[in-house]
Design a protein around this motif. Structure first.
Motif, short mmCIF file in Angstrom:
data_model
loop_
_atom_site.label_atom_id
_atom_site.label_comp_id
_atom_site.label_asym_id
_atom_site.label_seq_id
_atom_site.Cartn_x
_atom_site.Cartn_y
_atom_site.Cartn_z
N ILE A 37 0.85 -1.20 0.00
CA ILE A 37 0.00 0.00 0.00
C ILE A 37 0.88 1.25 0.00
O ILE A 37 0.66 2.19 -0.78
N ALA A 38 1.93 1.23 0.84
CA ALA A 38 2.85 2.38 0.89
C ALA A 38 3.56 2.58 -0.44
O ALA A 38 3.91 3.70 -0.81
N ALA A 39 3.75 1.48 -1.19
CA ALA A 39 4.43 1.56 -2.49
C ALA A 39 3.46 1.95 -3.60
O ALA A 39 3.83 1.96 -4.78
N GLY A 40 2.21 2.21 -3.25
CA GLY A 40 1.26 2.73 -4.23
C GLY A 40 0.40 1.69 -4.90
O GLY A 40 -0.37 2.01 -5.83
N ALA A 41 0.51 0.41 -4.48
CA ALA A 41 -0.28 -0.64 -5.13
C ALA A 41 -1.71 -0.65 -4.59
O ALA A 41 -1.94 -0.38 -3.42
N ARG A 42 -2.65 -1.01 -5.46
CA ARG A 42 -4.00 -1.34 -5.00
C ARG A 42 -3.92 -2.74 -4.42
O ARG A 42 -3.58 -3.69 -5.14
N THR A 43 -4.16 -2.89 -3.13
CA THR A 43 -3.77 -4.10 -2.42
C THR A 43 -4.96 -4.86 -1.85
O THR A 43 -5.78 -4.30 -1.14
N THR A 44 -5.03 -6.13 -2.22
CA THR A 44 -6.08 -7.04 -1.72
C THR A 44 -5.44 -7.99 -0.73
O THR A 44 -4.42 -8.61 -1.02
N LEU A 45 -6.04 -8.09 0.46
CA LEU A 45 -5.51 -8.95 1.51
C LEU A 45 -6.53 -10.07 1.80
O LEU A 45 -7.64 -9.79 2.25
N VAL A 46 -6.14 -11.31 1.50
CA VAL A 46 -6.99 -12.48 1.76
C VAL A 46 -6.41 -13.13 3.01
O VAL A 46 -5.32 -13.69 2.98
N SER A 47 -7.14 -13.03 4.13
CA SER A 47 -6.53 -13.37 5.42
C SER A 47 -7.28 -14.44 6.19
O SER A 47 -8.50 -14.38 6.35
N GLY A 48 -6.53 -15.41 6.68
CA GLY A 48 -7.05 -16.36 7.65
C GLY A 48 -7.23 -15.66 8.99
O GLY A 48 -6.93 -14.47 9.13
N PRO A 49 -7.76 -16.41 10.00
CA PRO A 49 -8.08 -15.79 11.30
C PRO A 49 -6.83 -15.36 12.08
O PRO A 49 -6.04 -16.20 12.50
N VAL A 50 -6.67 -14.08 12.25
CA VAL A 50 -5.56 -13.51 13.03
C VAL A 50 -6.14 -12.42 13.92
O VAL A 50 -7.33 -12.10 13.84
N THR A 51 -5.31 -11.83 14.76
CA THR A 51 -5.80 -10.80 15.68
C THR A 51 -5.16 -9.45 15.38
O THR A 51 -5.03 -8.61 16.27
N LEU A 52 -4.77 -9.22 14.13
CA LEU A 52 -4.12 -7.97 13.76
C LEU A 52 -5.15 -6.97 13.22
O LEU A 52 -6.17 -7.38 12.65
#
Lengths: 227, 227
Positions: free
Chosen positions: B54-69
């Motif tokens: 995201i900081a590098a300017g990309a359109r970013t998709t995050l596919v995430s398993g269960p985490v607490t972040l």
């Protein structure tokens, strides 16, 4: 109205001078350095019980599997991972407690062998041999001297029949029966709806926040364990 | 000094106009309504990569398993539980991405059958039949058109040999090799120490925070994928 009354009636001193040990959260049973078997317990009910016991004036020990909740203030906190570790900790501390509440969702089975290296995935299928874990609440109920021992029964069907059977089989003084087939309550939710079974009596608590349910359970324990 | 330089050199625009999809965290493979198989992935590395993309300017998709972040700001966020769900989500979105980074610790195996009711523990032993999960990074690398595809290799020994083998076998453009036998780095730690393998080159990054490592990986991907 009932929840509000329960909250209002709750006061410190109910368990003054008593020492309470509570287990909470899931356990994790290692397959290898990275993989494990676990369950969806969030630890919320056990942590709410610890908060309620502390508010009721008890010196409270919390033996907790891996969860993401803040540690209750004034709790004696013992983090553990596996059922074996939880058992070892509970048996080491049991002689210092008057009341034991087994709220943790202990894994019933663990892998027979823990691999030192990460298991390689060479096969389309894998048979994982599981062996029964030690029964923590039975071990505590059988200790000498034994604390007033409270178990939980989380079931997806035939709730009260399983709960009564479990209470007798394990030599418990009280069991809290919890229907986990309802997605709105139980493991990961903020609310719960349980039936307190003690001797021949059954006391169904209406759905409420885990904080309110915990206070009602602590009140029931204070009333029954003081006899 | 190197970490500081990497942080200083990092600037937006490196991936401007690019669409990046990242998988992160563990998957959970259900045995029944309450039990599952999983692993110790915290999701920190994948989330740090999403922040860096995201900081590098990309359109970013995050596919995430269960985490607490916390979910990174500006990420297109897709929470999933099992490997099957993660695969379905990635294949549905793959045509919209230029770069794919498979950072999730996908469970290699899942129970063959998911029990509708909680499994009763009647036996001293239990054989759990596991079957291989779909291979998400291979499926994405085989898509038409295919994104620049980056995998991770988390191993406890023979790190680079396994990593190179995995890269070739799965048709990846780059692989990040990660020694998880060292307790100070990897799954649950704030730091990492990886080797970037791309074509015939190997680039070992010294131990640093996952934020710094993520920026260095994003920089390497930007350099290699632009060709």
């Amino acid at each position: 109205v009932i929840a509000a009354a329960a909250a209002g009636l709750f006061h410190s001193g109910l368990l003054a001078g008593k020492r309470v040990m509570i287990t909470a959260g899931p356990t994790r049973e290692a397959l290898d350095p990275v993989r494990f078997l676990s369950n969806h317990s969030s630890g919320k009910m056990g942590y709410a019980l610890a908060e309620a016991a502390i508010a009721a004036g008890a010196r409270t020990t919390l033996v907790s599997g891996p969860v993401t909740l803040p540690i209750p203030e004034h709790a004696q906190y013992h983090p553990v991972e596996s059922a074996a570790e939880m058992l070892e900790t509970c048996l080491r501390l049991v002689s210092e407690c008057d009341i034991f509440i087994a709220c943790a969702a202990v894994a019933d089975y663990r892998p027979e062998q823990v691999q030192g290296d990460k298991i390689k995935k060479n096969d389309a299928e894998m048979l994982l041999k599981l062996v029964r874990n030690p029964d923590i609440v039975s071990a505590v109920a059988a200790a000498e001297p034994r604390p007033f021992t409270v178990g939980f029964a989380a079931e997806t069907r035939d709730l009260l029949a399983y709960a009564r059977d479990k209470m007798q089989r394990k030599g418990l003084d009280m069991i809290i029966a919890n229907d986990v087939s309802d997605q709105g309550i139980g493991f990961n939710s903020e609310e719960n709806e349980v039936t307190i079974v003690c001797g021949q009596t059954e006391h169904a608590l209406p759905r409420a926040s885990k904080t309110i349910i915990a206070r009602q359970i602590i009140e029931a324990i204070a009333n029954s364990s003081g006899k």
